[in-house]
Every structure is written in C-alpha cells, then in structure tokens.
Design a protein around this motif. Structure first.
Motif, PDB file in Angstrom:
ATOM      1  N   TYR A  39       0.836  -1.241   0.061  1.00  0.00           N
ATOM      2  CA  TYR A  39      -0.011  -0.039   0.021  1.00  0.00           C
ATOM      3  C   TYR A  39       1.221   1.344   0.209  1.00  0.00           C
ATOM      4  O   TYR A  39       0.503   2.302  -0.618  1.00  0.00           O
ATOM      5  CB  TYR A  39      -1.191  -0.025   1.178  1.00  0.00           C
ATOM      6  CG  TYR A  39      -1.594   1.246   1.349  1.00  0.00           C
ATOM      7  CD1 TYR A  39      -2.618   1.665   0.550  1.00  0.00           C
ATOM      8  CD2 TYR A  39      -1.261   2.143   2.372  1.00  0.00           C
ATOM      9  CE1 TYR A  39      -3.075   3.053   0.861  1.00  0.00           C
ATOM     10  CE2 TYR A  39      -1.617   3.407   2.655  1.00  0.00           C
ATOM     11  CZ  TYR A  39      -2.682   3.902   1.586  1.00  0.00           C
ATOM     12  OH  TYR A  39      -3.070   5.209   2.099  1.00  0.00           O
ATOM     13  N   PRO A  40       1.932   1.426   0.789  1.00  0.00           N
ATOM     14  CA  PRO A  40       2.762   2.597   0.704  1.00  0.00           C
ATOM     15  C   PRO A  40       3.212   2.807  -0.562  1.00  0.00           C
ATOM     16  O   PRO A  40       3.401   3.999  -1.052  1.00  0.00           O
ATOM     17  CB  PRO A  40       3.846   2.264   1.857  1.00  0.00           C
ATOM     18  CG  PRO A  40       3.354   1.345   2.855  1.00  0.00           C
ATOM     19  CD  PRO A  40       2.433   0.519   1.921  1.00  0.00           C
ATOM     20  N   VAL A  41       3.808   1.886  -1.392  1.00  0.00           N
ATOM     21  CA  VAL A  41       4.086   2.100  -2.549  1.00  0.00           C
ATOM     22  C   VAL A  41       3.247   2.901  -3.424  1.00  0.00           C
ATOM     23  O   VAL A  41       3.576   3.809  -4.018  1.00  0.00           O
ATOM     24  CB  VAL A  41       4.646   0.735  -3.309  1.00  0.00           C
ATOM     25  CG1 VAL A  41       5.246   0.819  -4.668  1.00  0.00           C
ATOM     26  CG2 VAL A  41       5.676  -0.077  -2.553  1.00  0.00           C
ATOM     27  N   ARG A  43       0.948   4.612  -2.659  1.00  0.00           N
ATOM     28  CA  ARG A  43       0.484   5.851  -2.032  1.00  0.00           C
ATOM     29  C   ARG A  43       1.766   6.808  -2.449  1.00  0.00           C
ATOM     30  O   ARG A  43       1.635   7.933  -2.830  1.00  0.00           O
ATOM     31  CB  ARG A  43       0.466   5.751  -0.572  1.00  0.00           C
ATOM     32  CG  ARG A  43      -0.070   6.794   0.145  1.00  0.00           C
ATOM     33  CD  ARG A  43      -1.690   7.220  -0.002  1.00  0.00           C
ATOM     34  NE  ARG A  43      -2.086   8.400   0.936  1.00  0.00           N
ATOM     35  CZ  ARG A  43      -1.990   9.448   0.648  1.00  0.00           C
ATOM     36  NH1 ARG A  43      -1.737  10.077  -0.645  1.00  0.00           N
ATOM     37  NH2 ARG A  43      -2.611  10.652   1.291  1.00  0.00           N
ATOM     38  N   THR A  44       2.941   6.160  -2.490  1.00  0.00           N
ATOM     39  CA  THR A  44       3.878   7.176  -2.894  1.00  0.00           C
ATOM     40  C   THR A  44       3.954   7.363  -4.453  1.00  0.00           C
ATOM     41  O   THR A  44       4.196   8.548  -4.692  1.00  0.00           O
ATOM     42  CB  THR A  44       5.401   6.266  -2.878  1.00  0.00           C
ATOM     43  OG1 THR A  44       5.498   5.835  -1.288  1.00  0.00           O
ATOM     44  CG2 THR A  44       6.605   7.069  -3.340  1.00  0.00           C
ATOM     45  N   LEU A  47       1.772  10.260  -4.240  1.00  0.00           N
ATOM     46  CA  LEU A  47       2.248  11.602  -3.740  1.00  0.00           C
ATOM     47  C   LEU A  47       3.266  12.032  -4.505  1.00  0.00           C
ATOM     48  O   LEU A  47       3.343  13.392  -4.572  1.00  0.00           O
ATOM     49  CB  LEU A  47       2.914  11.062  -2.410  1.00  0.00           C
ATOM     50  CG  LEU A  47       2.089  11.035  -1.139  1.00  0.00           C
ATOM     51  CD1 LEU A  47       3.097  10.340   0.041  1.00  0.00           C
ATOM     52  CD2 LEU A  47       1.536  12.055  -0.580  1.00  0.00           C
ATOM     53  N   PHE A  52       2.451  18.310  -2.096  1.00  0.00           N
ATOM     54  CA  PHE A  52       2.076  17.856  -1.035  1.00  0.00           C
ATOM     55  C   PHE A  52       3.222  18.374   0.002  1.00  0.00           C
ATOM     56  O   PHE A  52       4.196  17.719   0.314  1.00  0.00           O
ATOM     57  CB  PHE A  52       1.981  16.300  -0.872  1.00  0.00           C
ATOM     58  CG  PHE A  52       1.394  15.685   0.378  1.00  0.00           C
ATOM     59  CD1 PHE A  52       0.020  15.162   0.358  1.00  0.00           C
ATOM     60  CD2 PHE A  52       1.704  15.720   1.612  1.00  0.00           C
ATOM     61  CE1 PHE A  52      -0.585  14.559   1.274  1.00  0.00           C
ATOM     62  CE2 PHE A  52       1.234  15.435   2.764  1.00  0.00           C
ATOM     63  CZ  PHE A  52      -0.080  14.767   2.574  1.00  0.00           C
ATOM     64  N   ASN A 240      20.353   2.916  -1.077  1.00  0.00           N
ATOM     65  CA  ASN A 240      19.198   3.363  -0.110  1.00  0.00           C
ATOM     66  C   ASN A 240      19.453   3.503   1.138  1.00  0.00           C
ATOM     67  O   ASN A 240      18.752   3.361   2.353  1.00  0.00           O
ATOM     68  CB  ASN A 240      17.992   2.565  -0.271  1.00  0.00           C
ATOM     69  CG  ASN A 240      17.205   2.589  -1.611  1.00  0.00           C
ATOM     70  OD1 ASN A 240      16.738   3.812  -1.903  1.00  0.00           O
ATOM     71  ND2 ASN A 240      17.152   1.591  -2.457  1.00  0.00           N
ATOM     72  N   ILE A 265      15.583  12.044   2.530  1.00  0.00           N
ATOM     73  CA  ILE A 265      15.114  12.267   3.918  1.00  0.00           C
ATOM     74  C   ILE A 265      15.144  13.826   4.265  1.00  0.00           C
ATOM     75  O   ILE A 265      14.543  14.385   5.081  1.00  0.00           O
ATOM     76  CB  ILE A 265      16.493  11.908   4.871  1.00  0.00           C
ATOM     77  CG1 ILE A 265      16.680  10.226   4.693  1.00  0.00           C
ATOM     78  CG2 ILE A 265      16.171  11.977   6.175  1.00  0.00           C
ATOM     79  CD1 ILE A 265      15.214   9.661   5.131  1.00  0.00           C
ATOM     80  N   LEU A 268      11.992  15.156   2.998  1.00  0.00           N
ATOM     81  CA  LEU A 268      11.055  14.741   3.950  1.00  0.00           C
ATOM     82  C   LEU A 268      10.822  15.472   5.340  1.00  0.00           C
ATOM     83  O   LEU A 268       9.905  15.773   5.720  1.00  0.00           O
ATOM     84  CB  LEU A 268      11.251  13.165   4.283  1.00  0.00           C
ATOM     85  CG  LEU A 268      10.064  12.509   4.552  1.00  0.00           C
ATOM     86  CD1 LEU A 268       8.868  12.430   3.405  1.00  0.00           C
ATOM     87  CD2 LEU A 268      10.404  11.036   4.855  1.00  0.00           C
ATOM     88  N   THR A 269      12.179  15.675   5.813  1.00  0.00           N
ATOM     89  CA  THR A 269      11.885  16.271   7.164  1.00  0.00           C
ATOM     90  C   THR A 269      12.274  17.792   7.323  1.00  0.00           C
ATOM     91  O   THR A 269      11.393  18.442   7.616  1.00  0.00           O
ATOM     92  CB  THR A 269      13.255  15.599   8.204  1.00  0.00           C
ATOM     93  OG1 THR A 269      14.619  15.790   7.269  1.00  0.00           O
ATOM     94  CG2 THR A 269      13.131  14.206   8.319  1.00  0.00           C
ATOM     95  N   TRP A 274       6.753  16.717   0.913  1.00  0.00           N
ATOM     96  CA  TRP A 274       6.477  15.130   0.793  1.00  0.00           C
ATOM     97  C   TRP A 274       6.245  14.522  -0.615  1.00  0.00           C
ATOM     98  O   TRP A 274       6.448  13.565  -1.215  1.00  0.00           O
ATOM     99  CB  TRP A 274       5.405  14.529   1.591  1.00  0.00           C
ATOM    100  CG  TRP A 274       5.913  14.531   3.040  1.00  0.00           C
ATOM    101  CD1 TRP A 274       6.970  14.986   3.686  1.00  0.00           C
ATOM    102  CD2 TRP A 274       5.161  13.804   4.124  1.00  0.00           C
ATOM    103  NE1 TRP A 274       7.027  14.852   4.860  1.00  0.00           N
ATOM    104  CE2 TRP A 274       5.980  14.087   5.352  1.00  0.00           C
ATOM    105  CE3 TRP A 274       4.029  13.221   4.255  1.00  0.00           C
ATOM    106  CZ2 TRP A 274       5.565  13.842   6.633  1.00  0.00           C
ATOM    107  CZ3 TRP A 274       3.636  12.783   5.585  1.00  0.00           C
ATOM    108  CH2 TRP A 274       4.510  13.105   6.829  1.00  0.00           C
ATOM    109  N   SER A 278       8.596  11.825  -2.145  1.00  0.00           N
ATOM    110  CA  SER A 278       8.095  10.699  -2.997  1.00  0.00           C
ATOM    111  C   SER A 278       8.694  10.643  -4.483  1.00  0.00           C
ATOM    112  O   SER A 278       8.824   9.693  -5.072  1.00  0.00           O
ATOM    113  CB  SER A 278       6.562  10.753  -3.102  1.00  0.00           C
ATOM    114  OG  SER A 278       6.182  10.951  -1.599  1.00  0.00           O
ATOM    115  N   MET A 285      13.675   4.337  -7.650  1.00  0.00           N
ATOM    116  CA  MET A 285      13.084   3.012  -8.064  1.00  0.00           C
ATOM    117  C   MET A 285      13.219   2.756  -9.386  1.00  0.00           C
ATOM    118  O   MET A 285      13.627   1.541  -9.878  1.00  0.00           O
ATOM    119  CB  MET A 285      11.466   2.958  -7.655  1.00  0.00           C
ATOM    120  CG  MET A 285      11.420   2.171  -5.792  1.00  0.00           C
ATOM    121  SD  MET A 285       9.646   2.217  -5.674  1.00  0.00           S
ATOM    122  CE  MET A 285       9.311   0.401  -6.410  1.00  0.00           C
TER     123      MET A 285
END
Lengths: 307, 274
Positions: A39-41, A43-44, A47, A52, A240, A265, A268-269, A274, A278, A285
């Motif tokens: 599911y996260p894939v 959603r990525t 995104l 976002f 990664n 990272i 993201l932070t 986001w 993403s 990938m």
C-alpha cells in the motif's frame, strides 16, 4: 522447486482445501505486507504527482510532473546524482575486493578464528547512524584522531578539512561505508566458498594448477552466480542507505555530500516537501529497476544459475 | 619457506583489517571515559583520570534510560510478532503445494526490492488515519510489516531443511497442522528461528528514520531518535555522545557476539539483506 511433482488436475477438491489451509497460514503475514509494504508504494506513486508540502497544506493536490521538474532543475541535482554513483560504485568496489580477499584468507581455519570472525563481523550489527557519528568524531578537523595520527606519522603537514570540504567529505563517507559494508561480503563469500566441492579443488591441484589458476579457473566460475547476485543486492541496498551520511555530514557542506537517499530524507524532514521526497523515491526505484535489467543482461546471470 | 611467508602475509592482512574494524569502536570507548575537560585531548590510552561521568550525565541529565527501554520494548515485541507471523507463513510456503504459490513467493521477494525509505511518508499518513502517531504501538506495527517478508523467506529456508516425515508422523499421532508446527517443527528449527529473531531485533534496534517521523514526544522516543537530538544543535557534547554510542551498540554487539555462528549460517541460507 517441487512444483513439477505436483499435478493440479488430480483432485480438484483436495487441492482447494489444501489451498484454503495454506491461505489460513499465510493470511496474517500477507495482510501485514499488503498494508505496510505494498500500500505505501501505491501511495508514494500518488504523492509523487501531488503538491504535498506540510508547510502548504491548503494547496494539496495533483500537480502533474512538477515535483520531477523541480528536482531536475534543482542546482544540487547534478551533484547528488554524481555523488550517488561515486558512493555506490566506489564503496561496492572496495567492499567487494576487500571482502573477497578476507574471505579467501579465512577459508582455511586457524586458531581463534571464531573470536576473530565474531569481532570483525561486528560492524554488520551496528546502527549506520551511530557509526556515522563515530566517524564524524574521527574525521573531525581539529580534534579528530585521524588528522592527529596522520600529522604524527608525518604523512600530512596540515590538517585535512575532512567534513567541511565537499571532496574530502565524499572520500570520508565512502571510507566509513567501506568499513561498514565489508562484513556483508565476507559473510556471503565465505559461505559461497565453503560450497565449492573439495574434489574440484583437489583435481585442480593434481593438474598442477597454482593458487591463482585455481582461484580464477575453478573457484570464481563456480561461485560466479552468487557473486553477481550479492553485488546487485548490495548496490541496491547502498543506494538506499543514507544513515551513515546522515550521521556524518547531514549532506553538508551546503548539500554537497548528499546522495539521492539522504537528499530524500532532507526533503521529507527539513523541507517537509513530501511530494518532492516521493518523486525522488520513485526516480530511485525506476533507476534501480533499469540498472538491474542492464546488469542482469550484461552478466547473463540466468544462463549460469539456470533460473 | 613460501608457506611461512604466506602465513605471515595472511596474518598481517587479517591483523590490519582487525585494527581498522575495531579502532573506531575503541576510540569511542576511550572518548567516553575521558574526563570532561580532556575530551578533546588526543591521547591514545586511558589515563588514571578515566571516569564514568559521561555515562552518569547520560542517564541523569539526558534520561537515556527511557529511550533504551522504548527501543528494547519495540524491538522485542516486533521481533516476537515477526517470528510468529513468519513461522505460519513459512510453514505454508515450505509444506503446501497450491496454485498461485509461485506468485505469492515472488510477491514476498519483490518486497526486498522496494526501498524502505519510500514508505516513510505513506506510513505516517496511514498511522495518522489509525490515530497511531507518536505511539510505540504504531511504530511496532510498521516494523512488523517491514520485517515479515524477509523473516518469512528466511524461516522457510530453515523449515525446508527439516524432513516432512517429521510432521507427517505428528499428524498421524493426532496433531493437526497447526499443533504440528508448534510442537514438532518449531523446536527443530530453533537455531534458524534464533537467527531470524536476532536479525529482526538488530534491524528494529537500529532503525532511525521511521521512528524519527512517527514519534515526536520526548517520552516515546526510541534510542536512535534521542541520539539525533545530540547532533541537532551546533555544539556537540562528544563526551556524553560517545557514552551514548557505546550504550547503543552494546546490546547488538553482545547478541551478535554470542550468536555470530548462527547468524553467519542463517544469513547466507536465508538470502541476503542488511
């Protein structure tokens, strides 16, 4: 695999109950994987094509390829890509070469080999982030032990700005990464070497082959498929692996020691963007997927391993 | 003559690598016992002023006990659940033939190609929906999800090495598949289970980024997240930091030291990650 021994046409009912039973065992694990991995894939992917940003939450919505355009036009993009290649290939080259050498030396048992292995395998169990902090301290320009030792040994006559200069910074994080990753190759190659049949080695010896001939014409061909596979897995893993850099330089100075994953990272932070993070993840990938295809074609892995 | 030279060369190389591997950890240990005012002094062996003050600072002033406990609880609970779910799945994949099995195995393997980092934002949003932000339960769930695929494949490798006659005998003796797994297969697979457990524990113990994103209250921070606050400011207090690093690596070093034999066979048997 034993799939060929099984004939599905034999008894449909029996096969259905068997499948249901297997499913009952598999369901808990499968549910976790669907929810927390697959599911996260998805959603990525979503995104990656959205605006976002946590600092701009009123304007969340699809923005086409904007995230990708922003990344590519970022002044740091070229450096990040170049650094990623350096980080991955220089690290893997040294990790592989040193790991292979050490595995050959450890192939025959010696006194205290158990303790020796236990100690030199330790880096594998340590946190990349914590070890990044350790190396940051070692590479410290003023108070670091490395500059001190090099000065005392007369190898350098002025302190090297290891972490405040981008070039030295990349060298430093790669040295730390070699330290961190050799263990993996030693473990894997040692296991592969132990699988080489003794008769083959004895036969080579009888034929008068010296050590190098045995290595290159018997041992390496025999474990070639394993070597190819672990190098590939390691390339993907190191791409990664931002933990060390996150501990050592946080990508600095001025973002010049970022690799693609440590940049992710930061997006993201620090940036709380986001969508960009993403998009960067998706790019990673795709790059890795294409690389894998070329790598497998170039090494013709499937021919050797009979997969 | 040649073999003697070869032997010297071999142990020299092994010795150099040993030094390179152990030195960073030695240096951190040394820094952690230097008195506060000597932390920046470059001497290479502990002197008579060696002290555990940095460790005291760590647990008194920075309350690291809480972070250690959080990390320990999350890593242990997650690893136990991973072993439970992994054993069930592994048993199905090792002992049953069913249509679609190949696809299921491929799906498990495919997870290993997915970089964990891309899940960070989606997992935050998911946990937000479930009301599990800043919760150690949420973090544990995410770790379980991340570790289950690899653990399942690793355990499957171990179960496959056990002769199926063993559980068939148990079935005849009145066990069902489920009790056969736990009464007969599990004890035999124990070394493999231990290796998988340690692997999972080490991964959870060392995980930083997900914990960093999901947890924001001081009391729920795991150990790596708390470490991050050390490097947040401009000034790094290297004495306390080195003590913290030592405390953070000791559990994994001890476990790994005790179990390195298992791990080596286990990791290479169960393919490869980490």
């Amino acid at each position: 695999m034993t799939a060929t021994m099984y004939q599905p046409s034999r008894k449909r009912a029996a096969s259905t109950t068997r499948m249901l039973k297997a499913l009952a065992f598999l369901t808990p694990a499968a549910v976790m994987i669907l929810v927390f991995v697959f599911y996260p894939v998805l959603r990525t992917v979503q995104l990656g094509f959205q605006n976002f940003n946590l600092f701009d939450q009123l304007n969340i919505g699809y923005n086409g390829l904007q995230n990708f355009r922003n990344l590519i036009n970022d002044p740091n993009f070229g450096t990040v890509i170049k650094n990623t290649f350096l980080w991955v290939f220089v690290s893997v080259f040294f990790q592989f070469t040193i790991g292979f050498g050490l595995a050959l030396l450890m192939k025959t048992k010696f006194k205290f080999i158990g303790i020796y292995q236990g100690l030199i395998f330790i880096p594998w169990a340590l946190s990349g982030f914590l070890m990044g902090l350790v190396w940051k301290w070692i590479f410290d320009e003023s108070f670091g032990v490395l500059n001190d030792a090099l000065l005392k040994l007369g190898i350098i006559d002025s302190r090297i700005p290891w972490l405040s200069d981008a070039r030295w910074g990349m060298a430093a994080v790669i040295i730390a990464n070699v330290w961190y990753g050799v263990t993996f190759f030693v473990i894997m190659i040692l296991a592969a070497l132990q699988g080489v049949p003794k008769e083959m080695l004895e036969a080579a010896e009888l034929d008068g082959a010296n050590r190098f001939q045995t290595l290159f014409s018997v041992i390496i061909p025999y474990i070639r498929a394993t070597l190819i596979l672990i190098v590939l897995l390691r390339i993907m893993w190191i791409t990664n692996f931002p933990d060390l850099i996150f501990g050592m330089t946080q990508g600095g100075p001025a973002g010049r020691t970022h690799i693609i994953s440590s940049w992710l990272i930061e997006k993201l932070t620090l940036d709380a963007d986001w969508g960009a993070a993403s998009a960067l993840g998706l790019m990673t990938m795709v790059i890795l997927f294409v690389f894998t295809l070329f790598y497998l074609m170039a090494t013709r892995l499937e021919k050797d391993s009979g997969v | 003559m040649l073999t003697a030279l070869g032997k010297t060369g071999k142990f020299t190389v092994l010795g150099i690598w040993f030094f390179f591997t152990v030195f960073p950890i030695y240096w951190m240990a040394l820094t952690s016992v230097k008195p506060k005012r000597e932390v920046n002094d470059l001497y290479y062996f502990p002197n008579e002023g060696a002290t555990l003050d940095s460790y005291r600072v760590l647990f008194k002033d920075y309350a690291f006990g809480v972070f250690l406990r959080n990390s320990l609880v999350v890593s242990l609970v997650a690893s136990f659940i991973v072993i439970g779910l992994g054993l069930l799945g592994a048993y199905a994949l090792a002992r049953y033939e069913f249509s679609g099995k190949r696809q299921v195995m491929l799906a498990f393997l495919a997870t290993q190609m997915i970089p964990g980092l891309i899940s960070l934002a989606p997992l935050y949003l998911l946990m937000q929906k479930l009301g599990l932000i800043n919760s150690l339960i949420g973090l544990t769930l995410c770790y379980v999800g991340g570790m289950v695929p690899f653990a399942t494949m690793m355990l499957r490798g171990f179960i496959q090495r056990i002769p199926p006659e063993l559980d068939e005998a148990a079935l005849i003796d009145g066990c069902n598949r489920f009790t056969a797994l736990f009464r007969v297969v599990t004890p035999v697979a124990l070394p493999g289970i231990a290796a998988t457990f340690i692997f999972s524990f080490v991964q959870c113990w060392n995980e930083l980024f997900l914990a960093m994103i999901l947890i924001d209250s001081e009391g729920n921070k795991t150990f790596p997240v708390a470490m991050r606050s050390f490097i947040g400011g401009y000034w790094i207090e290297w004495g306390a930091l080195s003590a913290a690093v030592m405390v953070g690596i000791i559990p994994t070093v001890i476990i790994f030291g005790l179990m390195s034999k298992f791990m080596i066979s286990g990791l290479s048997a169960g393919i490869v990650k980490g």
